[in-house]
Design an enzyme around this catalytic site. Structure first.
Site, mmCIF file in Angstrom:
data_model
loop_
_atom_site.group_PDB
_atom_site.id
_atom_site.type_symbol
_atom_site.label_atom_id
_atom_site.label_comp_id
_atom_site.label_asym_id
_atom_site.label_seq_id
_atom_site.Cartn_x
_atom_site.Cartn_y
_atom_site.Cartn_z
ATOM 1 N N LYS A 167 0.947 -1.270 -0.060
ATOM 2 C CA LYS A 167 0.108 0.063 -0.068
ATOM 3 C C LYS A 167 0.881 1.370 -0.081
ATOM 4 O O LYS A 167 1.220 1.938 1.041
ATOM 5 C CB LYS A 167 -0.879 -0.132 1.268
HETATM 6 N N1 PMP Z 1 -7.481 -2.381 -2.983
HETATM 7 C C1 PMP Z 1 -6.927 -1.205 -2.792
HETATM 8 C C2 PMP Z 1 -6.231 -0.595 -3.893
HETATM 9 C C3 PMP Z 1 -7.205 -0.336 -1.627
HETATM 10 O O1 PMP Z 1 -6.604 0.642 -1.325
HETATM 11 C C4 PMP Z 1 -7.980 -1.052 -0.511
HETATM 12 C C5 PMP Z 1 -8.364 -0.335 0.649
HETATM 13 N N2 PMP Z 1 -7.145 -0.315 1.486
HETATM 14 C C6 PMP Z 1 -8.405 -2.414 -0.861
HETATM 15 C C7 PMP Z 1 -7.989 -2.932 -2.086
HETATM 16 C C8 PMP Z 1 -9.124 -2.928 0.237
HETATM 17 O O2 PMP Z 1 -8.266 -3.441 1.399
HETATM 18 P P1 PMP Z 1 -8.808 -3.709 2.969
HETATM 19 O O3 PMP Z 1 -9.805 -4.594 2.761
HETATM 20 O O4 PMP Z 1 -7.635 -4.141 3.437
HETATM 21 O O5 PMP Z 1 -8.894 -2.041 3.210
#
Ligand code: PMP
Length: 318
Positions: A167
């Site tokens: 991320k």
């Molecule tokens: N894909 C992306 C590109 C994101 O930014 C997010 C949000 N964090 C997610 C998927 C979903 O991840 P999570 O369920 O861990 O928030």
């Protein structure tokens, strides 16, 4: 619940190893991460449980394990364990005295103030910074109406270019381009494809489709962020509804003929989608499986389902 959103500069943040007012948590304009996007972050939700007057942080540790992995990818030297970060976050949340749903934003970043893109920390010249702040947050997407989304003309970044598995701050320009153009074109959000034309995920969330009563989601090799909510949904669907999730590539045209589609993510939660590229999904109404999973998810995250209480970290004790 009505949530008054926004950044409160008088709230407390964790910055420079201390709890300080957010207004004092400042970085220099030459900071490496500001120049090059060389930081990683997380998005975590805390859910207010009114009956218990308790704040539950959802799958806190899993987010910090992913943060540590993101750090490894771009050579950030994180000197705190996932457990230490969990403790700091709970203490921070407590200090901010929340009474509504909250969002938590940790950042780990290259804090050097020297020019040059290298990630190396030669003689301490490019050290690692850590910050965490919290803010009230309501719904990120409309959860009731069924979203109308596009397939984006922007392509998801490839693992071998800027790995979406991490991320990474700079890679969210890709998200911003896709999301902004979708909104300017009158859509609620968008679905992003990989360069091979297969579905990757939503702008900032993972995607599930339903065909013949079965869930399908894209694999970790489809340039997705390995979502905490994605894995939560896979577990809940199996254990509560005996619905299996097939994890496999999804073609664009499969979006047009499937029975249901929903996004999931910390921000997006469970967001049913009823129109894609001006084509109704299934009957055009929110599907039964999406609805069932959404209801279950909200009970679980708010600490109202005892089977999953271990996913919910309470902020207030005693
Ligand atoms: N894909 C992306 C590109 C994101 O930014 C997010 C949000 N964090 C997610 C998927 C979903 O991840 P999570 O369920 O861990 O928030």
């Amino acid at each position: 619940m009505v949530v008054k959103e926004g950044t409160d500069l008088d709230s407390i943040a964790y910055f420079g190893g201390k709890f300080v007012p957010l207004k004092d948590a400042q970085i220099n304009i030459m900071t490496h991460a500001f120049q090059y996007g060389t930081g990683v972050f997380e998005g975590i939700r805390g859910y207010w449980n009114e009956e218990e007057k308790q704040m539950y942080i959802f799958r806190l540790r899993e987010h910090y394990v992913r943060l540590a992995n993101s750090c490894k990818i771009i050579r950030l030297e994180l000197d705190k364990s996932a457990d230490e970060l969990c403790n700091i976050t709970v203490e921070l949340m407590k200090r901010n005295k929340p009474v509504c749903d909250m969002y938590i934003r940790p950042n780990v970043y290259k804090a050097g103030i020297n020019v040059g893109p290298s990630l190396l920390n030669k003689n301490g010249s490019n050290p690692t910074g850590l910050s965490i702040c919290t803010m009230p947050m309501g719904e990120y997407l409309d959860l009731e109406k069924g979203l109308h989304v596009s397939v984006s003309s922007w392509t998801r970044l490839e693992d071998n270019a800027l790995p979406p598995r991490g991320k990474i701050q700079g890679s969210y320009v890709n998200t911003a381009l896709a999301k902004t153009d979708a909104i300017l074109s009158g859509f609620d959000d968008t679905i992003v494809l990989s360069s091979d034309g297969q579905v990757s995920e939503g702008s900032a969330m993972n995607i599930f489709i339903v065909r013949d009563g079965k869930l399908i989601t894209t694999p970790v090799t489809s340039n997705i962020l390995e979502g905490v909510t994605r894995s939560t949904i896979i577990d809940l669907a199996k254990s509560e509804f005996d619905v299996e999730t097939e994890v496999r590539p999804i073609d664009r045209s499969e979006l047009y003929i499937c029975d249901e589609v929903f996004f999931c993510g910390t921000g997006a939660q469970v967001s049913p989608t009823t129109m894609i590229d001006h084509r109704p999904v299934g009957t055009g109404a929110i599907g039964a499986i999406s609805k069932k999973l959404q209801e279950l998810y909200f009970n679980v995250v708010r600490g109202r389902n005892h089977r999953y209480k271990s996913w919910c970290t309470p902020v207030f004790t005693g």
